[in-house]
Design a protein around this motif. Structure first.
Motif, short mmCIF file in Angstrom:
data_model
loop_
_atom_site.label_atom_id
_atom_site.label_comp_id
_atom_site.label_asym_id
_atom_site.label_seq_id
_atom_site.Cartn_x
_atom_site.Cartn_y
_atom_site.Cartn_z
N THR A 25 7.01 3.58 2.93
CA THR A 25 8.28 3.81 4.36
C THR A 25 9.31 1.86 3.67
N ARG A 59 3.29 -4.42 4.90
CA ARG A 59 2.31 -3.89 4.49
C ARG A 59 2.22 -4.35 2.84
N ASP A 84 0.36 -0.63 0.41
CA ASP A 84 -0.10 0.07 0.10
C ASP A 84 0.99 1.51 0.05
N GLU A 85 0.48 2.86 -0.05
CA GLU A 85 0.69 3.65 -0.29
C GLU A 85 2.26 3.90 1.08
N GLU A 86 1.70 3.58 2.15
CA GLU A 86 2.50 2.96 3.09
C GLU A 86 3.90 2.51 3.43
#
Ligand SMILES: *[C@@H]1O[C@H](CO)[C@@H](O)[C@H](O)[C@H]1NC(C)=O
Ligand SMILES: *[C@@H]1O[C@H](CO)[C@@H](O)[C@H](O)[C@H]1NC(C)=O
Ligand SMILES: *[C@@H]1O[C@H](CO)[C@@H](O)[C@H](O)[C@H]1NC(C)=O
Ligand SMILES: *[C@@H]1O[C@H](CO)[C@@H](O)[C@H](O)[C@H]1NC(C)=O
Ligand SMILES: *[C@@H]1O[C@H](CO)[C@@H](O)[C@H](O)[C@H]1NC(C)=O
Ligand SMILES: *[C@@H]1O[C@H](CO)[C@@H](O)[C@H](O)[C@H]1NC(C)=O
Length: 368
Positions: A110, A115, A104-106
């Motif tokens: 990061t 994720r 995902d974007e996070e």
């Protein structure tokens, strides 16, 4: 930027094949919808390159998150239905192994491979085509999370943002010619493909004809499409021009300017001025100045008139500005209900006669 001698990059190559003819030339930046997306391949080479190649030279946005490696955050934009191919780069004759993970974007920002939304492959040294079912319209993020190579990781720049762009051209979304009046295309940073219409056509499917699109009135006037016959238009010309397409320039604006209230027009081809009679102003002498401000009437009500005013005096006053006190009956000289008769129309003269009620007499009816 610290130079490590090794720079991680990925390359993107896009193959565009367009095999339909157009009625007009698209802008050079336009990326046309390919009617055979399954043959359209976006190749991303993940891995090492020597320092003669600097990824940030490509003109794309660059970002450096850890002060040492340039990271491409600028998205790869691809047509919905086309192929996204990941190729491990070859170093000293051997392809690297890699594990591409969709996050995902996070997770992308990061570098957090936990994720994960989808794992595309496990550790592999082979070229892979990303499963088309994962590449739905919208934004997707992939990072490298190698088990074997500590160098071969997202934190060293191996990540890619992919924008999958659908088409809104035609009712089926894939009308590449937009009803024969345009072409289906996109531009960098736009979220989807849509119709770029040719000539005087507009609308989501280039279905609407609008003669004003070719700007027939120029900057000289405002174009209006005819309500009844959409092929026709009319030009609302600005003051300086006239003619069906505002093609003629006026010699003197006073030919069309009407100064109001007997104002006089003075002008040339670009300017005009209405010279107004006293008490009037405005570009066309349409503004009647308020002559009652400041208040000219000293003892009365003011009524504004064009170029002047009129005072309506309170009882007992007279004059243009009601500044004079009236003599005679207005001072109520007759006592005890006596009726006062003015003996002169000249208000300055003190000439009156009192007609007393029965029982009273005297010049001012004060005698019993
Ligand atoms: C660096 O890469 C370029 C392009 O792949 C290649 O032509 C060149 O020989 C390489 N230079 C070195 C020193 O490896
Ligand atoms: C670089 O990345 C950081 C963190 O993701 C972001 O805040 C910043 O706006 C980016 N800069 C550019 C030029 O894209
Ligand atoms: C990575 O993401 C997982 C799942 O959201 C989370 O539990 C973990 O704390 C994250 N790790 C880091 C270093 O942010
Ligand atoms: C890719 O990896 C496999 C399994 O580790 C190995 O057998 C093969 O030789 C590798 N291919 C290349 C071109 O190095
Ligand atoms: C304009 O001037 C004429 C002649 O002096 C006069 O009769 C007429 O009332 C004026 N019109 C206006 C609107 O002031
Ligand atoms: C028209 O009149 C204006 C105002 O007096 C002046 O500034 C301008 O130069 C004139 N233009 C021409 C073409 O004579």
């Amino acid at each position: 930027m610290k130079t490590s001698g090794l720079v991680f990059v990925f390359l993107v190559s896009t193959v565009i094949q367009v095999v339909f003819s157009l009625k007009c030339t698209p802008p050079t930046e336009a990326i046309l919808w390919d009617p055979n997306p399954e043959k359209l391949v976006h190749s991303v080479v993940w891995g090492y390159h020597n320092t003669t190649f600097t990824p940030c030279d490509s003109g794309d946005d660059c970002n450096t998150t850890d002060d040492s490696f340039p990271v491409q955050l600028h998205p790869v934009e691809m047509q919905h239905g086309s192929v996204l191919r990941f190729i491990p780069s070859i170093h000293e004759g051997l392809p690297f192994t890699m594990k591409s993970v969709m996050v995902d974007e996070e997770g992308f920002l990061t570098c957090n491979a936990s994720r994960t939304q989808q794992v595309t492959v496990f550790e592999s040294n082979e070229t892979i085509d990303i499963d088309a079912r994962l590449l739905t319209p919208g934004t997707h993020y992939f990072i490298e999370a190698s088990d074997g190579h500590s160098l071969f990781e997202c934190s060293l720049g191996l990540r890619i943002k992919v924008v999958v762009k659908p088409s809104t051209c035609g009712s089926e979304g894939q009308d590449v010619t937009c009803g024969g009046q345009g072409l289906c295309a996109t531009f960098q940073d736009e979220p989807n493909y849509k119709c770029l219409c040719c000539g005087n056509y507009e609308g989501a499917g280039c279905e609407k004809f609008n003669p004003c699109l070719s700007n027939p009135c120029g900057r000289r006037g405002q174009c209006e499409q005819d309500d009844e016959d959409p092929e026709k238009f009319s030009c609302e010309c600005s003051l300086e021009y006239y003619g069906t397409t505002c093609q003629h320039k006026r010699e003197n604006l006073c030919d069309v300017i009407k100064c109001q209230n007997n104002g006089t027009c003075v002008g040339n081809s670009t300017h005009f001025l209405c010279e107004c009679p006293d008490g009037l102003s405005g570009s066309h002498c349409e503004v009647d100045l308020n002559d009652c401000s400041p208040m000219p009437c000293e003892n009365g009500a003011c009524v504004d008139e064009r170029g002047g005013y009129q005072c309506h005096c309170e009882p007992g006053y007279y004059g243009d500005t009601c500044s004079n006190q009236r003599l005679g009956c207005s001072l109520n000289p007759c006592k005890h209900g006596g009726y006062c008769e003015d003996l002169t129309s000249d208000p300055k003269k003190f000439q009156f006669k009192c007609h007393c009620l029965p029982g009273w007499s005297g010049k001012d009816c004060s005698n019993k």
